[in-house]
Design a protein around this motif. Structure first.
Motif, PDB file in Angstrom:
ATOM      1  N   ASN A 272       0.804  -1.219   0.000  1.00 27.90           N
ATOM      2  CA  ASN A 272       0.000   0.000   0.000  1.00 27.90           C
ATOM      3  C   ASN A 272       0.844   1.280   0.000  1.00 27.90           C
ATOM      4  O   ASN A 272       0.312   2.391  -0.072  1.00 27.90           O
ATOM      5  CB  ASN A 272      -0.898  -0.014   1.245  1.00 27.90           C
ATOM      6  CG  ASN A 272      -2.059   0.947   1.150  1.00 27.90           C
ATOM      7  OD1 ASN A 272      -2.957   0.762   0.340  1.00 27.90           O
ATOM      8  ND2 ASN A 272      -2.050   1.976   1.987  1.00 27.90           N
ATOM      9  N   TYR A 280      -6.486   6.044  -0.350  1.00 26.20           N
ATOM     10  CA  TYR A 280      -6.522   5.019   0.686  1.00 26.20           C
ATOM     11  C   TYR A 280      -7.628   5.310   1.703  1.00 26.20           C
ATOM     12  O   TYR A 280      -8.356   4.399   2.125  1.00 26.20           O
ATOM     13  CB  TYR A 280      -5.173   4.919   1.389  1.00 26.20           C
ATOM     14  CG  TYR A 280      -5.163   3.926   2.533  1.00 26.20           C
ATOM     15  CD1 TYR A 280      -5.480   2.591   2.313  1.00 26.20           C
ATOM     16  CD2 TYR A 280      -4.875   4.333   3.830  1.00 26.20           C
ATOM     17  CE1 TYR A 280      -5.496   1.669   3.347  1.00 26.20           C
ATOM     18  CE2 TYR A 280      -4.886   3.426   4.873  1.00 26.20           C
ATOM     19  CZ  TYR A 280      -5.202   2.101   4.635  1.00 26.20           C
ATOM     20  OH  TYR A 280      -5.224   1.198   5.666  1.00 26.20           O
ATOM     21  N   LEU A 283     -10.963   4.155   0.424  1.00 22.61           N
ATOM     22  CA  LEU A 283     -11.148   2.699   0.577  1.00 22.61           C
ATOM     23  C   LEU A 283     -11.461   2.337   2.025  1.00 22.61           C
ATOM     24  O   LEU A 283     -12.358   1.532   2.302  1.00 22.61           O
ATOM     25  CB  LEU A 283      -9.896   1.953   0.110  1.00 22.61           C
ATOM     26  CG  LEU A 283      -9.857   1.407  -1.307  1.00 22.61           C
ATOM     27  CD1 LEU A 283     -10.838   0.277  -1.484  1.00 22.61           C
ATOM     28  CD2 LEU A 283     -10.090   2.500  -2.329  1.00 22.61           C
ATOM     29  N   LYS A 284     -10.716   2.914   2.958  1.00 24.26           N
ATOM     30  CA  LYS A 284     -10.937   2.622   4.385  1.00 24.26           C
ATOM     31  C   LYS A 284     -12.345   2.988   4.801  1.00 24.26           C
ATOM     32  O   LYS A 284     -13.015   2.234   5.521  1.00 24.26           O
ATOM     33  CB  LYS A 284      -9.934   3.393   5.246  1.00 24.26           C
ATOM     34  CG  LYS A 284      -8.555   2.767   5.336  1.00 24.26           C
ATOM     35  CD  LYS A 284      -7.648   3.549   6.259  1.00 24.26           C
ATOM     36  CE  LYS A 284      -8.119   3.458   7.689  1.00 24.26           C
ATOM     37  NZ  LYS A 284      -7.217   4.182   8.618  1.00 24.26           N
ATOM     38  N   THR A 289     -12.611  -0.135   7.480  1.00 22.18           N
ATOM     39  CA  THR A 289     -11.451  -0.890   7.962  1.00 22.18           C
ATOM     40  C   THR A 289     -10.484   0.043   8.695  1.00 22.18           C
ATOM     41  O   THR A 289     -10.570   1.261   8.578  1.00 22.18           O
ATOM     42  CB  THR A 289     -10.721  -1.566   6.797  1.00 22.18           C
ATOM     43  OG1 THR A 289     -10.460  -0.595   5.772  1.00 22.18           O
ATOM     44  CG2 THR A 289     -11.563  -2.677   6.196  1.00 22.18           C
ATOM     45  N   GLU A 292      -4.131  -1.594   6.768  1.00 23.22           N
ATOM     46  CA  GLU A 292      -3.869  -1.867   5.354  1.00 23.22           C
ATOM     47  C   GLU A 292      -4.246  -3.304   4.995  1.00 23.22           C
ATOM     48  O   GLU A 292      -4.781  -3.569   3.920  1.00 23.22           O
ATOM     49  CB  GLU A 292      -2.383  -1.627   5.023  1.00 23.22           C
ATOM     50  CG  GLU A 292      -1.980  -0.170   4.954  1.00 23.22           C
ATOM     51  CD  GLU A 292      -1.506   0.358   6.306  1.00 23.22           C
ATOM     52  OE1 GLU A 292      -1.799  -0.289   7.337  1.00 23.22           O
ATOM     53  OE2 GLU A 292      -0.846   1.415   6.328  1.00 23.22           O
ATOM     54  N   THR A 295      -7.999  -3.641   4.651  1.00 25.70           N
ATOM     55  CA  THR A 295      -8.465  -2.888   3.486  1.00 25.70           C
ATOM     56  C   THR A 295      -8.170  -3.637   2.192  1.00 25.70           C
ATOM     57  O   THR A 295      -9.046  -3.781   1.323  1.00 25.70           O
ATOM     58  CB  THR A 295      -7.805  -1.495   3.440  1.00 25.70           C
ATOM     59  OG1 THR A 295      -8.071  -0.813   4.669  1.00 25.70           O
ATOM     60  CG2 THR A 295      -8.361  -0.680   2.279  1.00 25.70           C
ATOM     61  N   LYS A 298     -10.314  -6.889   1.921  1.00 24.74           N
ATOM     62  CA  LYS A 298     -11.712  -6.600   1.587  1.00 24.74           C
ATOM     63  C   LYS A 298     -11.850  -6.116   0.146  1.00 24.74           C
ATOM     64  O   LYS A 298     -12.830  -6.438  -0.528  1.00 24.74           O
ATOM     65  CB  LYS A 298     -12.292  -5.579   2.557  1.00 24.74           C
ATOM     66  CG  LYS A 298     -12.615  -6.179   3.928  1.00 24.74           C
ATOM     67  CD  LYS A 298     -13.597  -5.336   4.705  1.00 24.74           C
ATOM     68  CE  LYS A 298     -14.052  -6.058   5.953  1.00 24.74           C
ATOM     69  NZ  LYS A 298     -15.075  -5.303   6.703  1.00 24.74           N
TER      70      LYS A 298
END
Length: 345
Positions: A272, A280, A283-284, A289, A292, A295, A298
């Motif tokens: 990551n 990022y 996405l989290k 999440t 890393e 994340t 998933k």
């Protein structure tokens, strides 16, 4: 001592057949098994030393004939006119006959459970049922059963109200053990077991509290279908799901719905490393999440499910990332783009 508790749940019990194969593969010795309803039947096979046969038993037993129901299989995700018609016909027949005849279930127990092996086995066995006249729960181990009545106890534990009433042990009527405890963990804990594995089917019934510190729960991450879904495809799917859900836990694999070879958090941090912080965070927030590792896993599983990639395999993270980058490189979705930007080191 290590114990195994098996929940009730009708044909969802096929999940336990696959789960037990994972125990055998990992050489985990079970000292005692307790079950409710279908869990009692599965447990009896395991306690007799023949748990390795459970998948074959589930695959080869004609559940429609056992329960004397009309057979209509179609796409399990589609509620068709035939499904509805078949269901209504089965309900009418059950009512007209004052319940489902027990002969099919009796034959299954007779054919698949070796009573001598069960009684003489070093693996302890227990089950739960409920006496109808006073609703008294019976949590009983095999030392308090006899060769003559042990099959009746198993039948009593499975005795749903949809069956024709029939007197069993001591000329009494009984109810399915789920009316007291659908997952008999406490039977094992009360007997001094230091560790108990509970295999959940999400069956109907009462779920009693237990000491969670001593219990490891194995549960399906996806649907097991209906409690009386006799479709062989559904049963096969449940067996596979049970195996992979259990092997993931017992071997400490990564993943939630899929299985990945385990990697430490630092591995995922390096993957990551070159991702812009704003991407990022997106996405989290999307996956809720914190790390890393969570994340990335998933994100991978999101794509794998969306692209119908086979659940039943143990994947290498590096390899599946390469596959996604190559096969789906033209996808514009931000999760696909995120995986595309992960960098190996």
């Amino acid at each position: 001592m290590i114990g195994l508790a098996l929940e009730g749940g009708g044909t969802r019990g096929s999940y336990q057949a696959g789960a037990y194969l994972a125990f055998l593969e990992c050489n985990i010795k079970i000292d005692g098994v307790c079950g409710t309803s279908i869990g009692a039947l599965n447990g009896a096979v395991i306690a007799s030393g023949k748990g390795f046969l459970l998948p074959r038993i589930w695959r080869n037993s004609n559940m429609d004939e056992i329960f004397n129901l009309k057979k209509e299989y179609e796409d399990e995700n589609k509620l068709s006119i035939k499904h509805i018609k078949s269901f209504l016909i089965n309900i009418v027949n059950v009512i007209a006959n004052k319940g489902i005849n027990l002969e099919g279930l009796k034959k299954l127990i007779d054919d698949q459970i070796d009573i001598d092996a069960l009684i003489n086995s070093q693996i302890d066995f227990g089950l739960v049922t409920v006496r109808l006249k006073d609703l008294k729960p019976l949590c009983i181990f095999k030392k308090d059963m006899t060769k003559e009545n042990i099959k009746e106890y198993i039948l009593a534990s499975c005795f749903l109200p949809i069956f024709k009433k029939e007197k069993l042990i001591d000329n009494e009527y009984y109810l399915d053990g789920g009316f007291y405890d659908v997952g008999p963990v406490n039977m094992l804990l009360d007997k001094g077991y230091q560790k108990v594995y509970l295999i959940k089917n999400y069956g109907l019934g009462i779920h009693r509290k237990y000491n969670q510190e001593k219990v490891t729960v194995i549960e399906p991450k996806r649907s097991l279908g209906l409690i009386l879904d006799f479709d062989p495809k559904r049963i096969e799917e449940n067996i596979k799901m049970g195996y992979y859900d259990t092997i993931r836990l017992l071997k400490g694999l990564d993943g939630i719905n899929y299985c990945f070879k385990p990697k430490k958090e630092n591995y995922y941090k390096k993957l990551n490393k070159n991702i812009p912080s704003i991407e990022y965070r997106r996405l989290k927030n999307f996956f809720s999440t914190k790390t890393e590792k969570d994340t990335i896993i998933k994100a991978l599983e999101y794509i794998m499910e969306k692209e119908n990639i086979n659940y039943y395999h143990i994947y290498k993270v590096r390899k599946i990332i390469k596959v996604i980058k190559k096969k789906y490189k033209n996808k514009d979705h931000f999760i696909y783009q995120y995986i595309k930007k992960l960098r190996f080191f």
